[in-house]
Design a protein around this motif. Sequence first.
Motif, PDB file in Angstrom:
ATOM      1  N   ASP A 365      -1.648   1.222  -4.059  1.00 38.52           N
ATOM      2  CA  ASP A 365      -2.710   2.000  -3.292  1.00 38.52           C
ATOM      3  C   ASP A 365      -2.629   0.958  -1.981  1.00 38.52           C
ATOM      4  O   ASP A 365      -2.578   1.462  -0.717  1.00 38.52           O
ATOM      5  N   TYR A 366      -2.250  -0.124  -1.960  1.00 43.43           N
ATOM      6  CA  TYR A 366      -2.423  -1.197  -0.970  1.00 43.43           C
ATOM      7  C   TYR A 366      -0.920  -1.054  -0.127  1.00 43.43           C
ATOM      8  O   TYR A 366      -0.701  -0.864   1.174  1.00 43.43           O
ATOM      9  N   ALA A 367       0.063  -0.795  -0.986  1.00 44.23           N
ATOM     10  CA  ALA A 367       1.548  -0.582  -0.481  1.00 44.23           C
ATOM     11  C   ALA A 367       1.683   0.811   0.297  1.00 44.23           C
ATOM     12  O   ALA A 367       1.921   1.136   1.304  1.00 44.23           O
ATOM     13  N   LYS A 368       0.684   2.052  -0.314  1.00 45.23           N
ATOM     14  CA  LYS A 368       0.850   3.023   0.448  1.00 45.23           C
ATOM     15  C   LYS A 368      -0.127   2.880   1.559  1.00 45.23           C
ATOM     16  O   LYS A 368       0.489   3.685   2.706  1.00 45.23           O
ATOM     17  N   LYS A 369      -1.048   2.218   1.848  1.00 41.15           N
ATOM     18  CA  LYS A 369      -1.737   1.851   3.084  1.00 41.15           C
ATOM     19  C   LYS A 369      -0.793   1.348   4.125  1.00 41.15           C
ATOM     20  O   LYS A 369      -0.774   1.980   5.282  1.00 41.15           O
ATOM     21  N   TYR A 370      -0.031   0.414   3.597  1.00 43.32           N
ATOM     22  CA  TYR A 370       0.955  -0.102   4.328  1.00 43.32           C
ATOM     23  C   TYR A 370       1.929   0.534   4.884  1.00 43.32           C
ATOM     24  O   TYR A 370       2.248   0.638   6.075  1.00 43.32           O
ATOM     25  N   ALA A 372       1.415   3.797   5.150  1.00 38.22           N
ATOM     26  CA  ALA A 372       1.060   4.957   6.116  1.00 38.22           C
ATOM     27  C   ALA A 372       0.906   4.198   7.528  1.00 38.22           C
ATOM     28  O   ALA A 372       1.243   4.804   8.645  1.00 38.22           O
ATOM     29  N   MET A 373       0.673   3.020   7.463  1.00 39.35           N
ATOM     30  CA  MET A 373       0.579   2.219   8.911  1.00 39.35           C
ATOM     31  C   MET A 373       1.737   2.435   9.714  1.00 39.35           C
ATOM     32  O   MET A 373       1.884   2.469  11.129  1.00 39.35           O
ATOM     33  N   GLN A 374       2.870   1.894   8.920  1.00 44.35           N
ATOM     34  CA  GLN A 374       4.146   1.845   9.584  1.00 44.35           C
ATOM     35  C   GLN A 374       4.528   3.129   9.994  1.00 44.35           C
ATOM     36  O   GLN A 374       5.029   3.404  11.021  1.00 44.35           O
ATOM     37  N   MET A 375       4.182   4.181   9.213  1.00 37.95           N
ATOM     38  CA  MET A 375       4.633   5.396   9.871  1.00 37.95           C
ATOM     39  C   MET A 375       3.945   6.032  10.866  1.00 37.95           C
ATOM     40  O   MET A 375       4.701   6.609  11.731  1.00 37.95           O
ATOM     41  N   ALA A 376       2.707   5.514  11.114  1.00 35.05           N
ATOM     42  CA  ALA A 376       1.920   5.730  12.090  1.00 35.05           C
ATOM     43  C   ALA A 376       2.282   5.429  13.444  1.00 35.05           C
ATOM     44  O   ALA A 376       2.455   5.937  14.474  1.00 35.05           O
ATOM     45  N   GLN A 377       3.100   4.521  13.368  1.00 33.38           N
ATOM     46  CA  GLN A 377       3.483   3.326  14.244  1.00 33.38           C
ATOM     47  C   GLN A 377       4.841   4.576  14.985  1.00 33.38           C
ATOM     48  O   GLN A 377       5.090   4.267  16.222  1.00 33.38           O
ATOM     49  N   PHE A 378       5.272   5.262  14.183  1.00 35.95           N
ATOM     50  CA  PHE A 378       6.326   6.014  14.712  1.00 35.95           C
ATOM     51  C   PHE A 378       6.008   7.712  14.736  1.00 35.95           C
ATOM     52  O   PHE A 378       6.668   8.468  14.938  1.00 35.95           O
ATOM     53  N   PRO A 383       1.213  11.659   6.729  1.00 39.76           N
ATOM     54  CA  PRO A 383       2.058  12.062   5.707  1.00 39.76           C
ATOM     55  C   PRO A 383       1.720  12.391   4.306  1.00 39.76           C
ATOM     56  O   PRO A 383       0.446  12.301   3.987  1.00 39.76           O
ATOM     57  N   GLU A 384       2.577  13.168   3.767  1.00 44.19           N
ATOM     58  CA  GLU A 384       1.991  13.955   2.323  1.00 44.19           C
ATOM     59  C   GLU A 384       1.880  12.681   1.317  1.00 44.19           C
ATOM     60  O   GLU A 384       2.502  11.648   1.325  1.00 44.19           O
ATOM     61  N   GLU A 385       0.932  12.878   0.409  1.00 43.85           N
ATOM     62  CA  GLU A 385       0.723  12.002  -0.719  1.00 43.85           C
ATOM     63  C   GLU A 385       1.963  11.711  -1.224  1.00 43.85           C
ATOM     64  O   GLU A 385       2.476  10.573  -1.882  1.00 43.85           O
ATOM     65  N   SER A 386       2.696  12.643  -1.627  1.00 41.69           N
ATOM     66  CA  SER A 386       3.980  12.545  -2.365  1.00 41.69           C
ATOM     67  C   SER A 386       4.921  11.557  -1.667  1.00 41.69           C
ATOM     68  O   SER A 386       5.751  10.684  -2.448  1.00 41.69           O
ATOM     69  N   VAL A 387       5.231  11.776  -0.607  1.00 43.18           N
ATOM     70  CA  VAL A 387       5.678  10.823   0.381  1.00 43.18           C
ATOM     71  C   VAL A 387       5.480   9.643   0.484  1.00 43.18           C
ATOM     72  O   VAL A 387       6.429   8.428   0.026  1.00 43.18           O
ATOM     73  N   LEU A 388       4.257   9.066   0.601  1.00 37.90           N
ATOM     74  CA  LEU A 388       3.781   7.916   0.381  1.00 37.90           C
ATOM     75  C   LEU A 388       3.819   7.122  -1.040  1.00 37.90           C
ATOM     76  O   LEU A 388       4.272   6.165  -1.056  1.00 37.90           O
ATOM     77  N   GLU A 389       3.772   8.055  -1.949  1.00 37.24           N
ATOM     78  CA  GLU A 389       3.743   7.725  -3.417  1.00 37.24           C
ATOM     79  C   GLU A 389       5.316   7.093  -3.738  1.00 37.24           C
ATOM     80  O   GLU A 389       5.447   6.127  -4.203  1.00 37.24           O
ATOM     81  N   ASP A 390       6.200   7.801  -3.175  1.00 29.17           N
ATOM     82  CA  ASP A 390       7.890   7.699  -3.336  1.00 29.17           C
ATOM     83  C   ASP A 390       8.238   6.530  -2.603  1.00 29.17           C
ATOM     84  O   ASP A 390       8.803   5.486  -3.360  1.00 29.17           O
ATOM     85  N   ILE A 391       7.785   6.160  -1.314  1.00 30.75           N
ATOM     86  CA  ILE A 391       8.121   5.207  -0.490  1.00 30.75           C
ATOM     87  C   ILE A 391       7.310   3.941  -0.926  1.00 30.75           C
ATOM     88  O   ILE A 391       8.229   2.867  -1.099  1.00 30.75           O
ATOM     89  N   ALA A 392       6.130   3.806  -1.436  1.00 32.30           N
ATOM     90  CA  ALA A 392       5.204   2.900  -1.918  1.00 32.30           C
ATOM     91  C   ALA A 392       5.982   2.154  -3.153  1.00 32.30           C
ATOM     92  O   ALA A 392       6.286   0.922  -3.433  1.00 32.30           O
ATOM     93  N   SER A 393       6.430   3.282  -4.166  1.00 30.24           N
ATOM     94  CA  SER A 393       7.224   2.783  -5.234  1.00 30.24           C
ATOM     95  C   SER A 393       8.325   2.147  -5.072  1.00 30.24           C
ATOM     96  O   SER A 393       8.924   0.961  -5.662  1.00 30.24           O
ATOM     97  N   ARG A 394       9.261   2.353  -4.103  1.00 25.32           N
ATOM     98  CA  ARG A 394      10.353   1.868  -3.680  1.00 25.32           C
ATOM     99  C   ARG A 394      10.312   0.383  -2.917  1.00 25.32           C
ATOM    100  O   ARG A 394      10.803  -0.408  -3.235  1.00 25.32           O
ATOM    101  N   VAL A 395       9.138   0.423  -2.295  1.00 26.52           N
ATOM    102  CA  VAL A 395       9.016  -0.970  -1.675  1.00 26.52           C
ATOM    103  C   VAL A 395       8.538  -1.780  -2.790  1.00 26.52           C
ATOM    104  O   VAL A 395       8.956  -2.948  -2.814  1.00 26.52           O
ATOM    105  N   LEU A 396       7.817  -1.314  -3.666  1.00 26.89           N
ATOM    106  CA  LEU A 396       7.323  -2.508  -4.735  1.00 26.89           C
ATOM    107  C   LEU A 396       8.498  -2.667  -5.737  1.00 26.89           C
ATOM    108  O   LEU A 396       8.283  -3.691  -6.541  1.00 26.89           O
ATOM    109  N   SER A 397       9.509  -2.032  -5.660  1.00 23.94           N
ATOM    110  CA  SER A 397      10.739  -2.147  -6.657  1.00 23.94           C
ATOM    111  C   SER A 397      11.432  -3.553  -6.118  1.00 23.94           C
ATOM    112  O   SER A 397      12.343  -4.249  -6.580  1.00 23.94           O
ATOM    113  N   ASN A 398      11.195  -3.652  -4.916  1.00 18.70           N
ATOM    114  CA  ASN A 398      11.715  -4.953  -4.390  1.00 18.70           C
ATOM    115  C   ASN A 398      10.865  -6.229  -4.422  1.00 18.70           C
ATOM    116  O   ASN A 398       9.526  -6.183  -4.000  1.00 18.70           O
TER     117      ASN A 398
END
Length: 440
Positions: A365-370, A372-378, A383-398
């Motif tokens: 959830d914290y990664a999704k907020k992060y 969302a803030m990054q996307m808002a700057q652009f 953004p759709e919840e599924s998009v946040l879910e997918d990107i957050a999962s990829r971020v946490l895989s690092n």
Amino acid sequence: MDITREQIDDLNAIVKVAITKDDYSDKVAKILNDYRRTANIPGFRKGHVPMGLVKKQYGKAVLVDEVNKLLQESLNKYLTEEKLDVLGNPLPKAQDDLDWDNEDFSFEFELGLAPEFDVELKTKKPITHYKLIADDKMIDEQIDSIAKQYGKLISQEEVSEDSEVTGTFINEEEGIENKATLTLDKLKGKRNLNKFVGAKVGDTLELKTKSLFEDDHDLMNFLKVDHDKAHDLEINVNFTIDEANKREAAELNQELFDKLFGEGVVTSVEELRAKIKEDAEKQFVQQADQKLLNDITEQLIEDTKFDLPAEFLKKWIQATGENELSVEEASEEYEKSEKGLRYQLIEGKIIKDNEVQITYEELKDYAKKYVAMQMAQFGQTNPEESVLEDIASRVLSNQDEAKRLSEQLMSEKLINVYKEKANLKVKEMSFENFVKEVYS
């Protein structure tokens, strides 16, 4: 196998590990048999190499490898089972007389143990918790900036104090030729200001870089010189005026409000002021919290007294450093890192005592907020919840990103503990005064 511990004092111990032939012989025999089946040795068919030859060629290396594996596994298991809180890693004691032709072996390890201590969050000295507000001056400045940003430019023939001037800085000897736009409030002193005010489009001004701008760093941007050069630059430059424009402020109307915040979110100047205040103070919370975290950290380190196994840690630093260190160099490294180590132990104690934990769902959830803030700057504000879910999962895989976000989330949780339990005194002030008080 036999493992014993000799307690030197509360912070130091020696662990002795005795390994007999029965502990490793089966594993060594199995590996040598596997080697025999697969070894390619000239003069022998594959799988028919005499075991004596295999032992002669590989036996010592296999023995050493298996004993070391067994030693590491058993030592780790022992530390876990005994619940020993060690600092650094066990240090093997030197054994110059170790004979690998023997069947039984004995090893000794030095341990540095974490101290036992209590942490008192209710410090004797109250710690300031800043509550930062956006005052009328800041809000007025922000509205003025927005009005200018979304206003229109009116071309001028002659430069005035409120002009935006576009032109080219030139110094052939230094290879400077850069087009830039500046406002006259960047200039330092009346002498420089007077050179611009009244000048006309097409005029060339002779300027000295020394004390040209209030901030020497502006030379980096306007002349395109590097940081080190900008601070000591003392040359003459020519500035040819290409344009002079006056920015007419935009009208504070519904069209501008909708452009800034979305349709119907803000409908009046009063609501605009309230929105600016709300958004600014949300950002201030993070800065005030960081200041609180830093101050509490310093106070807890000062108030929480305990000893460390200093001599062990110096030896450990010397033994495990990337580069070979002398005793003196290792001691210096320990002095540099001691404060950080103390807070790590204090923080760990606070986390344990207050049962502060991070679940994977919280981290996601914290990664999704992060994200969302990054996307808002652009400009992607919804953004759709599924998009946040997918990107957050990829971020946490690092692993590095996951660690960084986990540390940030843990800091937030600790700040909440401090706000609830620490001895705080709230001090309300404007952000401008906060900067003056804290950073000046």
